[in-house]
Each structure stands twice: as structure tokens, then as C-alpha cells.
Design an enzyme around this catalytic site. Structure first.
Site, PDB file in Angstrom:
ATOM      1  N   ARG A   1      -0.235  50.565 -76.181  1.00  0.00           N
ATOM      2  CA  ARG A   1      -1.589  50.017 -75.996  1.00  0.00           C
ATOM      3  C   ARG A   1      -1.543  48.931 -74.928  1.00  0.00           C
ATOM      4  NH1 ARG A   1      -2.935  46.041 -79.100  1.00  0.00           N
ATOM      5  NH2 ARG A   1      -2.149  46.980 -80.999  1.00  0.00           N
TER       6      ARG A   1
ATOM      7  N   TYR B   1     -27.916  53.448 -65.785  1.00  0.00           N
ATOM      8  CA  TYR B   1     -27.463  54.493 -66.697  1.00  0.00           C
ATOM      9  C   TYR B   1     -27.974  54.155 -68.100  1.00  0.00           C
ATOM     10  CZ  TYR B   1     -24.261  57.383 -69.389  1.00  0.00           C
ATOM     11  OH  TYR B   1     -23.737  58.293 -70.265  1.00  0.00           O
TER      12      TYR B   1
ATOM     13  N   ASP C   1     -21.787  48.866 -60.991  1.00  0.00           N
ATOM     14  CA  ASP C   1     -21.387  50.200 -61.438  1.00  0.00           C
ATOM     15  C   ASP C   1     -21.399  51.090 -60.198  1.00  0.00           C
ATOM     16  OD1 ASP C   1     -21.276  52.818 -62.366  1.00  0.00           O
ATOM     17  OD2 ASP C   1     -22.350  52.371 -64.216  1.00  0.00           O
TER      18      ASP C   1
ATOM     19  N   LYS D   1     -16.650  60.961 -63.911  1.00  0.00           N
ATOM     20  CA  LYS D   1     -17.501  61.569 -62.901  1.00  0.00           C
ATOM     21  C   LYS D   1     -16.678  61.905 -61.643  1.00  0.00           C
ATOM     22  CE  LYS D   1     -20.412  60.619 -66.148  1.00  0.00           C
ATOM     23  NZ  LYS D   1     -21.254  59.437 -66.153  1.00  0.00           N
TER      24      LYS D   1
HETATM   25  C1  LIG Z   1     -21.589  58.437 -67.073  1.00  0.00           C
HETATM   26  C2  LIG Z   1     -21.904  57.105 -66.585  1.00  0.00           C
HETATM   27  C3  LIG Z   1     -21.519  55.965 -67.307  1.00  0.00           C
HETATM   28  C4  LIG Z   1     -20.836  56.052 -68.649  1.00  0.00           C
HETATM   29  O1  LIG Z   1     -19.558  56.609 -68.565  1.00  0.00           O
HETATM   30  P1  LIG Z   1     -18.843  57.448 -69.734  1.00  0.00           P
HETATM   31  O2  LIG Z   1     -17.549  57.828 -69.133  1.00  0.00           O
HETATM   32  O3  LIG Z   1     -19.730  58.613 -70.054  1.00  0.00           O
HETATM   33  O4  LIG Z   1     -18.715  56.534 -70.912  1.00  0.00           O
HETATM   34  C5  LIG Z   1     -21.808  54.730 -66.753  1.00  0.00           C
HETATM   35  N1  LIG Z   1     -22.460  54.607 -65.580  1.00  0.00           N
HETATM   36  C6  LIG Z   1     -22.850  55.684 -64.865  1.00  0.00           C
HETATM   37  C7  LIG Z   1     -23.557  55.481 -63.566  1.00  0.00           C
HETATM   38  C8  LIG Z   1     -22.596  56.954 -65.343  1.00  0.00           C
HETATM   39  O5  LIG Z   1     -22.995  58.017 -64.637  1.00  0.00           O
END
Ligand SMILES: *Cc1c(COP(=O)(O)O)cnc(C)c1O
Length: 387
Positions: free
Chosen positions: A54, A106, A178, A203
Site C-alpha cells: 500500500r 464531471y 481536472d 480515459k
Molecule cells: C471519468 C471522469 C472522472 C472520474 O474518473 P473515474 O476513473 O471514473 O473515477 C473525473 N473527471 C472526468 C473529467 C472524467 O471524465
């Protein structure tokens, strides 16, 4: 090698090599998956820097170093999902603190802030962060964090990262961005003044729709020290196999993003001339209100497009007719996806909040994959016939 006088390597060279030395025991060129929970110690307090998985895992460390280099940060911290990564940023806050955030993020980020973090005594204000004055007006002496997405998801609103960084820094707050939609290939917020970047590695960074993960990149020493503590203390760490999948994905990030973008630019231009569509949202279109600003802070426009069909019924009819564009949440994989934000990714955002940012019931979002352009266009053409 004297790196101070040498021009730094190009993006794809660093994507393939940064943080990835040949394996010290065998010379394996690919970072191994260290699928272990613990490490045998030679004696009390005598070990190789690895005690428990961890806290430290070599596959995870390779990923953290790699993405930190690409984002121009000093440290990276990988997590079990994008939400776990954003959640680690919220753990930098304490009761009584205040956060200013984009009003069109998001949906899961909004849900985390409102339904989890708020319960711990942190207050949130939401604003169109493309408006610097309105954003500045919301700051209070207790504001510790400005959290933004640009382009926003899915309304594609562009915020001025340099301006927001100045604003946050002058008021002693951290700017977290983000950067999931753009990736470091197109946009590097830390170079523009941000302190923290967060990604859903699920993504584009992984890019193959086969794992869930997240990462925070920091260039702020105090935040880094705390994030390292939090990653271990809270424990939302990713497994080594998932880290390895992202590492492999990142090697082709540059070539994938080029193809996502060239496909998306062609499709957005074509959609914007479609007689049945009233609105096409893509920052690469010259008439997009944030086009010039986006160009001043990013080197590409990405693969995400949203368009207005007019109503939920018309949107649903389009969604049902595509064959290559698969009806699914998520984005950023090699496969093209189509979705309905109001009922899928943004269902947790109240309708009144959605409409304030142009997230109407008829809005359809596509994640343009890297298939052949002619096939993608024919698929959409067939689906849009229903309108
Ligand atoms: C998918 C997404 C998230 C969240 O990520 P996860 O891996 O699904 O927890 C946060 N911000 C954006 C812009 C996203 O597309």
C-alpha cells in the site's frame, strides 16, 4: 547527460521512457507487474526501500514518475479511480474551509463535493469559471481551493488557466485542474500556474477501456508531502496490473491523441453543417466562444464533441441508431462512444443546475475514437437521418 544545456526530449520519447528503467534484476525492457503485498526484509530496519505494497509498489512508482514528467510536475500519486484521486485532493481540506469550483464539471465530482465532502464541514461555491471576475468575487478568506475543468464536460466551456492561477495564487489558494479531457499531450496546467492536476486514467491515459484508475500530479511541495501521507493513510491505491495497463497506454498517447483529434475535427466540421442540428460544441470550431482562449493554452482540441438534437426523444432516437458509436458512459478509449449526459454521466446534477450550463435534455455527447473516419461519419449520418 547534462540536462541543463540539452533541449528536453519530445513528448512521445518521454511518454515511452520516463520513469521506466530496464528492470534491475533481469533487464526486462518493460516495467514488470510487481504483484506482491509485501517485501522480505534482510533484518530489522534493513530493506530495499520497500516495506508494504500500500505504501510502495515499483509498478505504481514507475507510473507516477512517468505521468509527473509528462505533466511537468514534481510528484505523482496514483489512485484506484479518478474519483479516489479527486477525493485525495479534498482530503487536503479541513472543516471550515471553502472551495470555489466550476459549475459544469464531471457529475461525479459534483456529487463527491456535495454529498460527501460538504458533510465534513467544507463549503462549496459554483461558478462559470470562464468568467474571471465572477470567480474572484466568490473567494473568501477561508477559500483554500479552486477546482476547475477546461474544457468542461460536456458543455465545452473554456476557462483561462493563466488567469485562474494568478487569481488563486494571489489569494493563497491551490488551483487544481481536472485535465482528463485534454491529457498532457495537449494541455499542461502546471506550466500555466496550477498547483495540482488530476486525471481519470480510465480515459485517454489508459486509452483502451480496460481498467479504472486516477492520478494526481503536484508541483507544490507542501501539497505533495500531504498527498503522499494521504495515499498511504487513506489507502485508495491502484493495483499493480492496472498501473501497468496505464503505463502501456501512455506509450501511445501522442499517436492516439493525434488521431482522436483529426477524426474529431473532421466530424465536428461536418456536424456543424448538418441541417437538423442547432448547436455543435467543440472547441476546435472557429465559432466556438472559447476557441481563441483554448488555442492560447493548449496545443490541440481533443476528441470530445457534444451536439443538440432538440429533445430527449430526438436524442434517444439518435443514440439507438448508431452501430460503431457504442451507447456507453466513459470516454477516451480507442472505441467511439455515444452518450446522453442528462440521464447518464450528469444524472446526479439537478436539472436546474444542468440547464444553467446549457446541459439540455437533448444534448448528445460523443467520444470520437480512432477508427476510420469514413466509417464513423457514415455511422453518424445514418443515425441523424432519424431527425
Ligand atoms: C471519468 C471522469 C472522472 C472520474 O474518473 P473515474 O476513473 O471514473 O473515477 C473525473 N473527471 C472526468 C473529467 C472524467 O471524465
Amino acid at each position: 547527460m547534462n540536462t541543463s544545456t540539452r533541449k528536453r526530449a519530445g513528448f512521445s520519447t518521454e511518454a515511452i521512457h520516463a520513469g521506466q528503467e530496464p528492470d534491475p534484476t533481469t533487464g526486462a525492457i518493460t516495467t514488470p507487474i510487481y504483484q506482491t503485498s509485501t517485501y522480505v526484509q534482510e533484518g530489522l530496519g534493513k530493506h530495499k526501500g520497500f516495506e508494504y505494497a500500500r505504501t510502495q509498489n515499483p509498478t505504481r512508482i514507475a507510473l507516477e514518475k512517468n505521468v509527473a514528467v509528462l505533466e511537468r510536475g514534481t510528484r505523482g500519486f496514483a489512485f484506484g479511480s479518478g474519483m479516489a484521486a479527486t477525493s485525495a485532493i479534498t482530503h487536503l481540506l479541513k472543516s471550515g474551509d471553502h472551495v470555489v469550483a466550476s459549475n459544469n464539471m464531471y457529475g461525479g465530482t459534483y456529487r463527491l463535493f456535495e454529498q460527501v465532502t460538504r458533510g465534513f464541514g467544507v463549503d462549496f461555491s459554483y461558478v462559470d469559471t470562464s468568467n474571471l471576475e465572477a470567480t474572484a468575487a466568490l473567494f473568501r478568506p477561508s477559500t483554500r481551493l479552486l477546482f476547475v475543468e477546461t474544457p468542461t464536460n460536456p458543455s465545452m466551456i473554456i476557462s483561462d488557466l493563466r488567469g485562474l492561477a494568478k487569481l488563486a495564487r494571489a489569494r493563497g489558494a491551490l488551483l487544481a485542474v481536472d485535465n482528463t479531457f485534454m491529457t498532457p499531450y495537449f494541455q499542461r496546467p502546471l506550466e500555466l500556474g496550477a498547483h495540482l492536476v488530476v486525471h481519470s486514467t480510465t480515459k485517454y491515459l489508459n486509452g483502451h477501456s480496460d481498467m479504472v484508475g486516477g492520478i494526481v500530479i503536484s508541483n507544490d511541495d507542501a501539497a505533495s508531502e500531504r498527498l503522499q501521507f494521504l495515499q498511504n493513510a487513506v489507502g485508495a491505491v491502484p493495483g499493480p496490473f492496472d498501473c501497468w495497463l496505464v503505463l502501456r497506454g501512455v506509450k501511445t498517447l501522442g499517436v492516439r491523441m493525434d488521431r482522436h483529434e483529426s477524426n474529431a475535427r473532421a466530424i465536428a466540421a461536418w456536424l456543424s453543417k448538418h441541417p437538423k442540428l442547432t448547436r455543435v460544441l467543440y472547441p476546435g470550431l472557429p465559432d466556438h466562444p472559447g476557441h481563441a482562449l483554448h488555442k492560447s493554452q493548449a496545443t490541440g482540441f481533443g476528441g470530445m464533441i457534444a451536439f443538440e438534437t432538440g429533445s430527449i426523444e430526438r436524442g434517444a432516437a439518435v443514440l439507438q441508431r448508431t452501430k460503431i458509436f457504442a451507447l456507453a458512459e466513459s470516454l477516451g478509449g480507442v472505441e467511439s462512444l455515444i452518450s446522453h449526459p442528462a440521464s447518464m454521466t450528469h444524472a446526479s446534477v439537478p436539472k436546474i443546475e444542468r440547464e444553467k450550463v446549457g446541459l439540455t435534455d437533448g444534448l448528445v455527447r460523443i467520444s470520437v475514437g480512432i477508427e476510420d473516419l469514413e466509417d464513423l461519419q457514415a455511422d453518424l449520418e445514418h443515425a441523424l437521418c432519424v431527425l
